[in-house]
Design an enzyme around this catalytic site. Structure first.
Site, PDB file in Angstrom:
ATOM      1  N   TYR A   1     -16.343  29.383  16.584  1.00  0.00           N
ATOM      2  CA  TYR A   1     -17.140  28.232  16.156  1.00  0.00           C
ATOM      3  C   TYR A   1     -17.626  28.432  14.721  1.00  0.00           C
ATOM      4  O   TYR A   1     -18.333  29.408  14.433  1.00  0.00           O
ATOM      5  CB  TYR A   1     -18.337  28.012  17.078  1.00  0.00           C
ATOM      6  CG  TYR A   1     -17.994  27.666  18.507  1.00  0.00           C
ATOM      7  CD1 TYR A   1     -16.726  27.191  18.865  1.00  0.00           C
ATOM      8  CD2 TYR A   1     -18.941  27.806  19.524  1.00  0.00           C
ATOM      9  CE1 TYR A   1     -16.418  26.873  20.172  1.00  0.00           C
ATOM     10  CE2 TYR A   1     -18.641  27.483  20.839  1.00  0.00           C
ATOM     11  CZ  TYR A   1     -17.384  27.031  21.151  1.00  0.00           C
ATOM     12  OH  TYR A   1     -17.077  26.716  22.461  1.00  0.00           O
TER      13      TYR A   1
ATOM     14  N   GLN B   1     -15.280  28.065  32.141  1.00  0.00           N
ATOM     15  CA  GLN B   1     -15.953  27.061  31.316  1.00  0.00           C
ATOM     16  C   GLN B   1     -14.967  25.953  30.961  1.00  0.00           C
ATOM     17  O   GLN B   1     -14.269  26.025  29.954  1.00  0.00           O
ATOM     18  CB  GLN B   1     -16.539  27.689  30.046  1.00  0.00           C
ATOM     19  CG  GLN B   1     -17.393  26.700  29.256  1.00  0.00           C
ATOM     20  CD  GLN B   1     -18.186  27.361  28.152  1.00  0.00           C
ATOM     21  OE1 GLN B   1     -18.273  28.574  28.072  1.00  0.00           O
ATOM     22  NE2 GLN B   1     -18.787  26.553  27.290  1.00  0.00           N
TER      23      GLN B   1
ATOM     24  N   PRO C   1     -20.442  17.398  28.883  1.00  0.00           N
ATOM     25  CA  PRO C   1     -20.812  16.488  29.971  1.00  0.00           C
ATOM     26  C   PRO C   1     -21.030  15.056  29.498  1.00  0.00           C
ATOM     27  O   PRO C   1     -20.990  14.127  30.311  1.00  0.00           O
ATOM     28  CB  PRO C   1     -22.107  17.099  30.515  1.00  0.00           C
ATOM     29  CG  PRO C   1     -22.673  17.871  29.366  1.00  0.00           C
ATOM     30  CD  PRO C   1     -21.484  18.421  28.644  1.00  0.00           C
TER      31      PRO C   1
ATOM     32  N   LYS D   1     -23.298   4.897  22.568  1.00  0.00           N
ATOM     33  CA  LYS D   1     -23.453   4.452  21.172  1.00  0.00           C
ATOM     34  C   LYS D   1     -22.175   3.866  20.587  1.00  0.00           C
ATOM     35  O   LYS D   1     -22.205   3.211  19.546  1.00  0.00           O
ATOM     36  CB  LYS D   1     -23.947   5.603  20.298  1.00  0.00           C
ATOM     37  CG  LYS D   1     -22.998   6.784  20.195  1.00  0.00           C
ATOM     38  CD  LYS D   1     -23.667   7.913  19.416  1.00  0.00           C
ATOM     39  CE  LYS D   1     -22.832   9.185  19.434  1.00  0.00           C
ATOM     40  NZ  LYS D   1     -23.542  10.304  18.784  1.00  0.00           N
TER      41      LYS D   1
END
Length: 343
Positions: free
Chosen positions: A54, A174, A204, A213
C-alpha cells in the site's frame, strides 16, 4: 463495539477494523491519516489493517507513526506480503517474505505483527516454501498469527493442511465482500469454516458505491474514489460497479435504508456483519467523522424480511461467480495471455 475471535485460534478483533489501503500515503497526509486512526481508537476499534504494497510502504509508515504511544497489547496490527515485488524471487518466496517482514516491522515500529497474511496466491513459489517461511516467522516471534488474502478455496485448503504439518494454524482469509460482491459465499466460506479460518472482509461498501453518492446518468462527484488518481480502478471500475444498472439497484436499496433509519453506508456495513462467517469488516476513511457515523451499523440487526427485500432490490447485479475470486481471476488471465516467443 463488539469483539470476536478471528477464526478458531486467531486474535480477538473488533467487529469493525480500520484499513488504510487507499488513504494513508496516497489521499491523506500524515496529520489527516493520524486523525482517522485516533477516531478509530476512540470508537473502540482495536484492529488495524495495512500491507507492504500500500502506497509503496508509506501506508505502514503512517500507521506506525499513528499508533506510536498506544499500548501495544491493546491493538491488533495486521499487514500483508506478496503483491508485486518486481523481478527476482517469487512474491511469496522465503527470501521475499523474510525481507518484507523485516521491512514491515521497521516501518510499523513494532517488534511483532499480530496477523501476517499472504497477499494473493503466488503460482511461481511452491506452497511448501511459503508456509515454511510463515512457520519460521512465527517461531522467531516476529508474527503471532498467519492468514491469506483473496485465495481460492482449493488454495486455502492446501495451505491450511501444510500449515498444520508445520505446527502453525491458518486463521484468516481476507476477501472482498459486500452485498454487491458475494463471490466467496459458494466455495471459499464453506471451505474455511471446517478449517477454523475466519473471514476478515474488505470493501464492505463496494469501494464507496454503497454509500449512495454515485447516481445513474450523472458524473461521479469531484474528489470521489471513482475519479481519484489512486485506487479508483482497483476498487470500483474493474468490477463495473458504476454502470447505470448497478447504480439504479443501489438506489432501490437506499430507499430501504431510509425506511430502517440507517444511512446507506450503515446498512451496507450492517449487511456484511450479519453474516456469521465474518469476524471483522475493514473500513477506510478520509475524514475522522466518517468513522463514527458508519459505526452505528455495528449494532444494527437486519431481519430476514429486510434481507430478502435487499436481495430483491439488487436482483441480477449481485456478483456470485466463485471464479471471480481474485487469485482465480489472475490465474485465468495469465493462462489466456500468450507466452512471449522463445528466440
Amino acid at each position: 463495539m463488539e469483539y470476536r475471535r478471528l477464526g478458531a485460534s486467531g486474535p480477538v478483533v473488533s467487529r469493525v477494523a480500520f484499513g488504510n489501503s487507499l488513504t494513508a500515503g496516497n489521499q491523506l497526509d500524515d496529520r489527516a491519516a493520524s486523525a482517522c486512526v485516533r477516531a478509530a481508537l476512540d470508537a473502540g476499534i482495536t484492529t488495524f489493517d495495512t500491507a507492504d504494497a500500500y502506497a509503496e510502504g508509506r501506508a505502514e509508515e503512517h500507521l506506525g507513526r499513528a499508533l506510536a504511544g498506544v499500548d501495544r497489547d491493546a491493538v491488533v496490527i495486521c499487514t500483508k506480503v506478496g503483491r508485486g515485488g518486481g523481478p527476482g524471487p517469487g512474491a511469496l518466496s522465503r527470501t521475499r517474505i523474510a525481507e518484507s517482514l523485516d521491512a514491515s516491522l521497521r516501518r510499523l515500529g513494532t517488534g511483532h505483527i499480530d496477523l501476517y497474511q499472504a497477499h494473493l496466491y503466488d503460482d511461481s513459489t511452491p506452497l511448501e516454501e511459503t508456509m515454511g517461511a510463515f512457520a519460521d516467522a512465527v517461531a522467531a516471534g516476529k508474527v503471532r498469527h498467519v492468514g491469506v488474502s483473496e485465495w481460492a478455496a482449493d488454495e486455502i485448503e492446501r495451505a491450511a493442511e501444510l500449515a498444520r504439518e508445520l505446527g502453525i494454524e491458518l486463521v484468516s482469509n481476507q476477501p472482498q465482500y459486500s452485498m454487491l460482491w458475494r463471490v466467496v459465499e459458494a466455495e471459499v466460506v464453506p471451505a474455511c469454516a471446517p478449517l477454523g479460518i475466519g473471514q476478515m472482509v474488505w470493501s464492505p461498501l463496494a469501494g464507496g458505491v454503497l454509500t449512495g453518492k454515485y447516481r445513474p446518468g450523472r458524473e461521479a462527484p469531484a474528489g470521489s474514489r471513482a475519479v481519484a488518481a489512486q485506487g479508483g480502478e482497483v476498487s470500483i471500475q474493474r468490477y463495473r460497479f458504476l454502470s447505470d444498472e448497478v447504480l439504479s439497484a443501489v438506489g432501490r436499496v437506499a430507499a430501504l435504508a431510509e425506511e430502517t433509519g440507517l444511512t446507506m453506508p450503515q446498512l451496507a456495513l450492517a449487511w456484511v456483519l450479519q453474516n456469521a462467517a465474518v469476524a471483522t469488516a475493514v473500513i477506510g476513511a478520509s475524514a475522522p467523522e466518517q468513522i463514527g457515523r458508519n459505526l452505528a451499523a455495528a449494532d444494527a440487526v437486519l431481519g430476514p424480511e429486510l434481507l430478502a427485500r435487499i436481495d430483491a432490490a439488487l436482483g441480477p447485479v449481485v456478483v456470485t461467480d466463485p471464479g471471480l475470486t481474485l487469485s482465480r481471476m489472475l490465474r485465468a488471465k495469465a493462462a489466456a495471455t500468450p507466452s512471449p516467443a522463445i528466440l
